[in-house]
Design a protein around this motif. Structure first.
Motif, PDB file in Angstrom:
ATOM      1  N   LEU A 184      12.821   7.552 -17.473  1.00 59.85           N
ATOM      2  CA  LEU A 184      12.751   6.640 -16.333  1.00 59.85           C
ATOM      3  C   LEU A 184      12.506   7.402 -15.036  1.00 59.85           C
ATOM      4  O   LEU A 184      11.695   6.998 -14.198  1.00 59.85           O
ATOM      5  N   TYR A 189       7.966   4.508 -17.888  1.00 60.17           N
ATOM      6  CA  TYR A 189       8.772   3.297 -18.016  1.00 60.17           C
ATOM      7  C   TYR A 189       8.786   2.733 -19.443  1.00 60.17           C
ATOM      8  O   TYR A 189       9.820   2.265 -19.917  1.00 60.17           O
ATOM      9  N   GLU A 190       7.640   2.751 -20.093  1.00 56.94           N
ATOM     10  CA  GLU A 190       7.585   2.184 -21.450  1.00 56.94           C
ATOM     11  C   GLU A 190       8.497   2.943 -22.398  1.00 56.94           C
ATOM     12  O   GLU A 190       9.238   2.340 -23.181  1.00 56.94           O
ATOM     13  N   ILE A 193      12.096   2.015 -21.502  1.00 59.74           N
ATOM     14  CA  ILE A 193      12.444   0.653 -21.948  1.00 59.74           C
ATOM     15  C   ILE A 193      12.634   0.602 -23.463  1.00 59.74           C
ATOM     16  O   ILE A 193      13.608   0.030 -23.957  1.00 59.74           O
ATOM     17  N   ALA A 216      14.943  -0.394 -15.584  1.00 59.04           N
ATOM     18  CA  ALA A 216      13.679   0.063 -16.164  1.00 59.04           C
ATOM     19  C   ALA A 216      12.630  -1.041 -16.106  1.00 59.04           C
ATOM     20  O   ALA A 216      11.469  -0.792 -15.750  1.00 59.04           O
ATOM     21  N   TYR A 217      13.045  -2.259 -16.439  1.00 60.33           N
ATOM     22  CA  TYR A 217      12.111  -3.381 -16.332  1.00 60.33           C
ATOM     23  C   TYR A 217      11.686  -3.587 -14.874  1.00 60.33           C
ATOM     24  O   TYR A 217      10.505  -3.837 -14.589  1.00 60.33           O
ATOM     25  N   LEU A 219      11.589  -1.408 -12.359  1.00 61.65           N
ATOM     26  CA  LEU A 219      10.699  -0.350 -11.896  1.00 61.65           C
ATOM     27  C   LEU A 219       9.319  -0.465 -12.527  1.00 61.65           C
ATOM     28  O   LEU A 219       8.316  -0.038 -11.937  1.00 61.65           O
ATOM     29  N   ALA A 220       9.276  -1.037 -13.734  1.00 61.85           N
ATOM     30  CA  ALA A 220       7.982  -1.235 -14.405  1.00 61.85           C
ATOM     31  C   ALA A 220       7.247  -2.458 -13.873  1.00 61.85           C
ATOM     32  O   ALA A 220       6.093  -2.697 -14.240  1.00 61.85           O
ATOM     33  N   TYR A 246      15.212  -2.306  -6.740  1.00 61.82           N
ATOM     34  CA  TYR A 246      14.255  -1.731  -7.687  1.00 61.82           C
ATOM     35  C   TYR A 246      12.831  -1.828  -7.137  1.00 61.82           C
ATOM     36  O   TYR A 246      12.040  -0.884  -7.268  1.00 61.82           O
ATOM     37  N   ARG A 250      10.269   1.221  -6.360  1.00 62.20           N
ATOM     38  CA  ARG A 250       8.946   1.231  -6.975  1.00 62.20           C
ATOM     39  C   ARG A 250       7.855   1.401  -5.920  1.00 62.20           C
ATOM     40  O   ARG A 250       6.910   2.165  -6.104  1.00 62.20           O
TER      41      ARG A 250
END
Length: 273
Positions: A184, A189-190, A193, A216-217, A219-220, A246, A250
């Motif tokens: 992270l 990110y993937e 996650i 994580a979601y 920031l993605a 977040y 980002r």
């Protein structure tokens, strides 16, 4: 014949004890002191685990007033200071313990954890490296070194250390969580996650891990998933405020800020990093 011999031997030992009443009294006091010490340690442990750090610290200090060389009590005192958010006091105690027990990893790990708390990754890494010379396969040492590398921005090296720790303890939830956060912090990110999803809904999971997944979601850029996960443990207002934070991180694309947010001076309920 052998049973009778044992009985006679026992009687002889008892007679020797009776001939030295001063010595017998000394032994009784010794056993009484040991029992009292064990009871005090249990009470202190319960106090510390319930968040009553001052009571626990008071007990440890009273025990040390009777025996300032008690290594177990010193370690417990240093750990409790750290749990209580008093790192300078913890450093003093662990340094004292290191001087007393230079071949023990406990004070080195304590000093490493304390300097992580103080966000001093280089100093923490030195203590963990010294501890690793004594116990190279200790997962707490490997994990501490990994966190220090993450703090310093050396995420590739951190992941190698996490992998080494997970080879030894593949089901350790805390290490798996920290390894996911390493991805992270690097903006992967993937990968973060996918790793956190495996942890967030396990029976032994924690709200902290679920909130890490929500972050994580967020920031993605998947705001819907971030809010949905966040509200599993938080009220709507707090969840929405987290999402705004977040989004800010980002947009700023500041990896150092994210590292400090995730790894800054903060401990879980056990005092573990």
């Amino acid at each position: 014949m052998s049973l009778r011999g044992i009985m006679v031997t026992g009687l002889g030992l008892l007679l020797v004890g009776c001939a030295l009443p001063g010595k017998g009294l000394e032994m009784q006091n010794l056993f009484a002191d040991k029992a009292a010490r064990e009871r005090a340690l249990k009470i202190a442990d319960i106090s510390a685990n319930s968040g009553n750090f001052l009571s626990a610290i008071d007990i440890y200090q009273k025990l040390l007033s009777k025996n300032k060389f008690d290594e177990d009590v010193l370690h417990a005192l240093g750990s409790t200071y750290l749990k209580a958010g008093a790192p300078n006091e913890a450093v003093s105690v662990f340094e004292n313990l290191e001087a007393m027990a230079p071949e023990s990893t406990r004070p080195l790990i304590g000093l490493g954890r304390t300097h992580l708390f103080l966000y001093r990754p280089e100093t923490a890494a030195l203590y963990f490296a010294k501890a690793a010379e004594l116990e190279p396969n200790n997962i707490e040492i490997l994990s501490g070194r990994a966190i220090a590398e993450d703090m310093a921005g050396n995420h590739d090296e951190a992941r190698k250390l996490y992998a080494a720790a997970l080879d030894i303890a593949p089901d350790d939830l805390r290490i798996r969580n920290n390894a996911a956060l390493s991805y992270l912090m690097e903006g992967e990110y993937e990968a973060a996650i996918n790793s956190l999803k495996l942890l967030a809904f396990a029976s032994e999971s924690t709200p902290q891990i679920r909130q890490n997944l929500a972050m994580a979601y967020g920031l993605a850029g998947d705001e819907a998933a971030a809010v949905r996960i966040s509200r599993l443990d938080l009220d709507p207002e707090t969840a929405d405020n987290n999402l705004k934070f977040y989004n800010l991180i980002r947009r700023m694309k500041d990896k150092n800020l994210l590292r400090r947010y995730l790894l800054g001076p903060r401990l879980d309920s056990t005092g573990a990093t």
